[in-house]
Design a protein around this motif. Structure first.
Motif, mmCIF file in Angstrom:
data_model
loop_
_atom_site.group_PDB
_atom_site.id
_atom_site.type_symbol
_atom_site.label_atom_id
_atom_site.label_comp_id
_atom_site.label_asym_id
_atom_site.label_seq_id
_atom_site.Cartn_x
_atom_site.Cartn_y
_atom_site.Cartn_z
ATOM 1 N N LEU A 267 34.666 49.741 39.351
ATOM 2 C CA LEU A 267 33.759 49.479 40.464
ATOM 3 C C LEU A 267 34.182 48.229 41.238
ATOM 4 N N ALA A 268 34.542 47.197 40.474
ATOM 5 C CA ALA A 268 34.960 45.956 41.127
ATOM 6 C C ALA A 268 36.237 46.179 41.932
ATOM 7 N N GLN A 269 37.137 46.938 41.373
ATOM 8 C CA GLN A 269 38.394 47.209 42.073
ATOM 9 C C GLN A 269 38.135 48.032 43.339
ATOM 10 N N ASN A 270 37.257 48.975 43.237
ATOM 11 C CA ASN A 270 36.930 49.769 44.425
ATOM 12 C C ASN A 270 36.300 48.899 45.503
ATOM 13 N N ALA A 271 35.416 47.988 45.095
ATOM 14 C CA ALA A 271 34.764 47.102 46.044
ATOM 15 C C ALA A 271 35.792 46.195 46.720
ATOM 16 N N LEU A 272 36.716 45.737 45.953
ATOM 17 C CA LEU A 272 37.759 44.873 46.502
ATOM 18 C C LEU A 272 38.651 45.655 47.479
ATOM 19 N N GLU A 300 26.647 42.259 65.316
ATOM 20 C CA GLU A 300 27.171 41.118 66.040
ATOM 21 C C GLU A 300 28.228 40.429 65.193
ATOM 22 N N GLU A 301 29.328 40.139 65.741
ATOM 23 C CA GLU A 301 30.441 39.546 65.000
ATOM 24 C C GLU A 301 30.241 38.038 64.920
ATOM 25 N N GLN A 302 29.891 37.564 63.743
ATOM 26 C CA GLN A 302 29.662 36.145 63.563
ATOM 27 C C GLN A 302 30.635 35.613 62.489
ATOM 28 N N PHE A 303 31.192 34.418 62.757
ATOM 29 C CA PHE A 303 32.177 33.838 61.852
ATOM 30 C C PHE A 303 31.599 33.542 60.488
ATOM 31 N N LEU A 304 30.288 33.092 60.469
ATOM 32 C CA LEU A 304 29.659 32.771 59.173
ATOM 33 C C LEU A 304 29.545 34.000 58.280
ATOM 34 N N GLU A 305 29.225 35.093 58.866
ATOM 35 C CA GLU A 305 29.089 36.329 58.096
ATOM 36 C C GLU A 305 30.444 36.741 57.489
ATOM 37 N N ILE A 306 31.509 36.493 58.343
ATOM 38 C CA ILE A 306 32.846 36.856 57.816
ATOM 39 C C ILE A 306 33.201 35.980 56.607
ATOM 40 N N LEU A 307 32.807 34.665 56.686
ATOM 41 C CA LEU A 307 33.093 33.775 55.548
ATOM 42 C C LEU A 307 32.314 34.208 54.303
ATOM 43 N N THR A 308 31.027 34.582 54.527
ATOM 44 C CA THR A 308 30.209 35.038 53.395
ATOM 45 C C THR A 308 30.825 36.282 52.738
ATOM 46 N N ALA A 313 34.088 38.670 48.107
ATOM 47 C CA ALA A 313 35.328 39.281 47.615
ATOM 48 C C ALA A 313 35.958 38.432 46.508
ATOM 49 N N ARG A 314 35.875 37.114 46.706
ATOM 50 C CA ARG A 314 36.450 36.242 45.657
ATOM 51 C C ARG A 314 35.684 36.398 44.331
ATOM 52 N N VAL A 315 34.351 36.490 44.434
ATOM 53 C CA VAL A 315 33.551 36.682 43.227
ATOM 54 C C VAL A 315 33.935 37.984 42.528
ATOM 55 N N SER A 320 36.265 40.930 38.147
ATOM 56 C CA SER A 320 37.221 41.933 37.667
ATOM 57 C C SER A 320 38.174 41.350 36.631
ATOM 58 N N SER A 321 38.568 40.072 36.886
ATOM 59 C CA SER A 321 39.475 39.434 35.926
ATOM 60 C C SER A 321 38.797 39.235 34.559
ATOM 61 N N ARG A 322 37.527 38.773 34.569
ATOM 62 C CA ARG A 322 36.833 38.568 33.287
ATOM 63 C C ARG A 322 36.596 39.895 32.569
ATOM 64 N N LEU A 323 36.228 40.905 33.380
ATOM 65 C CA LEU A 323 36.038 42.219 32.755
ATOM 66 C C LEU A 323 37.324 42.711 32.080
ATOM 67 N N GLN A 324 38.446 42.419 32.721
ATOM 68 C CA GLN A 324 39.726 42.852 32.151
ATOM 69 C C GLN A 324 40.021 42.122 30.829
ATOM 70 N N ASP A 325 39.689 40.801 30.838
ATOM 71 C CA ASP A 325 39.878 40.050 29.583
ATOM 72 C C ASP A 325 38.982 40.606 28.471
#
Length: 573
Positions: A267-272, A300-308, A313-315, A320-325
């Motif tokens: 699921l995490a990989q698909n989301a990524l 509406e294209e807002q820069f803050l939303e893109i950062l969020t 994605a980083r989370v 995914s990395s912890r699940l793999q471990d």
């Protein structure tokens, strides 16, 4: 030397109402008479009274004749009474020593009275005291059994095992009485050793045959061991079952966790993947409004939303990395659980093989047979061990007895005695005008076997040599020399005088000699008894006097047989 001497003999026939007293001189005695005058009856009765029945049957002789023989052994005087197989021994004052109808008991009494301590072995190799026949055999030539090549003076000697060698060596002084006691013990040990070895061989054969029928090399099923082993297997299987259940539960949980982690990772990989596609879309074509390529909605294209969005994605990446471990750890635990389960399977197979083997090779009857075989094996082993121990112990005792026998043997003394015997034999053969015999290598037991009239003279020469040998020692026995009768197989006028001359001049000078002869002689005898009437050895005139002496003794003998004499009543003399 201890001298045994005949003193007197009383004979009494109640049937014929006759009796007789005959006294003997301590040296040379001649009993002269034709056939049936009583010479042999008198001589045979002497020995019969003392427990040594000679060979032959007496015609017209009252078999119920009572006889009393008075004899001395050294300075001691004894009287032996006989009637119909019952015998009694009295001392010099007519005190009763023993009365019995048992030959062995009488032989023991005779041995104590005379000091005759030779032991012989019977056919079963049991050691027994030598009886009166053994005592008189070398010294009595009986007309019915002694003038031939065999030792036939007294019947029944076959009850002993080769008795004549020990008897002759005993009286000749080659071996002491103790030698024969030890020898008898050794012979008995050897016989029992042979029996043990025979039994051991039989046991080995039986074990071999038994092993072919029911192999003893298979499993040994001892009831106690078998039960303990089964109990141990059951306990082990129970522990295996418990551990298997635990591992299976653990494995199931680990497998479920492993599958869950794999699902979350997917699921995490698909989301990524979705994030990366959306990000590439925004970067590739910037817009005032953001239209969803899937549903067509405008945003509406807002820069803050893109950062969020990038932070999410980083989370997801971290997740995914912890699940793999976690998946890696769970997979390793799962693999460990599976390995342990495989090890349990191996233990199951080992136990199963044991059980399968027992089930496959030992059905119930076979288990019973196996238990029987094991017991038989143990019985074979125990018996074999006992036999081995017995054989080793007997070998040790035989070795000790062999050592004792050697200590009794004196080769130089034996050689000197044999030399005396052979020299006396050669001299007697010449004096008796006997056929030549090579006496240089003869043994004490080498009776001659010569036919014709020369045969009896050779026999007399042999006995004469024995007597010279037996009388030479200071510690030997002096037993009366009795010859009945020397005129055997037609001795002619040349040889018969030689025989009588030999009996009067060439026998041991201190010996008591009793000769029963059909032929009278002018040669000097110290006592001569002439018997003239056939079947009249016993006299009517002596019946009363003899009866007066013997009847009370007979009565005492039978009373004692019915009521054995206590030790306190036994005379010490």
């Amino acid at each position: 030397m201890t001298d045994f001497l005949f003193e007197n003999i009383w004979m009494l026939s109640h049937r014929d109402r006759r009796g007789r007293l005959i006294s003997f001189h301590p040296r040379k005695n001649l009993i002269v008479g034709l056939n049936h005058t009583g010479k042999s009856s008198l001589i045979k009765t002497l020995f019969l009274t003392l427990g040594a029945r000679p060979k032959g049957h007496l015609r017209e002789w009252d078999q119920n004749t009572v006889s009393l023989v008075e004899f001395t052994v050294g300075q001691k005087r004894f009287r032996a009474l006989h009637h119909r197989g019952f015998r009694a021994l009295f001392d010099h004052e007519f005190r009763l020593i023993n009365a019995t109808a048992e030959h062995l008991e009488w032989s023991e009494s005779f041995a104590r009275a005379t000091g005759f301590n030779l032991v012989v072995t019977d056919k079963n190799l049991n050691t027994v005291i030598a009886d009166p026949r053994c005592f008189f055999t070398p010294f009595y030539i009986d007309q019915d059994g002694s003038w031939q090549s065999g030792w036939d003076t007294f019947p029944g000697m076959q009850q002993y095992s080769k008795p004549f060698g020990p008897i002759l060596e005993y009286f000749a002084g080659i071996k002491p009485a103790a030698y024969y006691e030890v020898k008898a013990m050794r012979d008995k040990e050897n016989k029992q050793l042979d029996e043990s070895r025979k039994e051991q061989r039989f046991l080995e054969k039986a074990k071999e045959r038994f092993g072919k029928t029911l192999p003893l090399s298979g499993p040994k099923v001892d009831p106690e061991n078998f039960d303990a082993e089964i109990e141990q297997l059951n306990s082990e299987v129970s522990q295996l079952n418990k551990r298997q259940e635990e591992l299976r539960d653990t494995g199931v949980r680990q497998k479920e966790l492993q599958d869950s982690l794999r699902l979350q990772i997917d699921l995490a990989q698909n989301a990524l993947h979705t994030y990366e596609d959306d990000t590439a879309f925004l970067r590739r074509e910037p817009h005032e409004t953001l239209v969803c390529p899937t549903c067509g909605a405008e945003h509406e294209e807002q820069f803050l939303e893109i950062l969020t969005y990038a932070e999410n994605a980083r989370v997801l990446h971290d997740l995914s990395s912890r699940l793999q471990d976690d998946l890696t750890k769970v997979s390793a635990q799962y693999q460990k659980t599976q390995t342990e389960l495989l090890q349990l399977e191996s233990s199951y197979r080992r136990i199963s093989n044991i059980l399968d083997t027992r089930r496959g090779t030992l059905v119930f009857r076979q288990v019973v047979d196996s238990m029987g075989a094991e017991r038989a094996f143990r019985a074979f082993f125990d018996e074999g061990t006992a036999l081995s121990n017995d054989i080793n112990a007997r070998l040790g005792r035989i070795e000790e007895l062999e050592g004792s026998l050697k200590s009794f043997s004196d080769r130089r003394r034996s050689k000197a005695i044999l030399s005396t015997f052979r020299g006396a034999y050669a001299a007697a053969l010449v004096k008796l005008n006997s056929p030549p015999v090579d006496s240089s290598r003869v043994k004490l037991t080498s009776r001659p076997s010569i036919s014709g009239s020369g045969g009896p003279r050779s026999v007399l020469a042999y006995y004469g040599a024995l007597w010279q040998t037996c009388y030479q020692g200071d510690d030997s026995f002096g037993v009366p020399l009795v010859i009945d009768s020397p005129n055997q197989q037609g001795q002619d006028i040349v040889n018969m005088p030689k025989v009588l001359a030999y009996l009067t001049s060439d026998l041991p000078s201190r010996a008591q000699v009793i000769v029963g002869s059909e032929t009278d002689t002018e040669l000097i005898f110290d006592m001569k008894l002439v018997l003239s009437e056939p079947y009249k050895l016993l006299q009517e005139t002596e019946f009363s006097a003899t009866q007066l002496l013997l009847d009370p003794l007979i009565e005492r003998m039978y009373e004692a047989v019915q009521t054995p004499i206590s030790e306190s009543e036994t005379p010490t003399n």
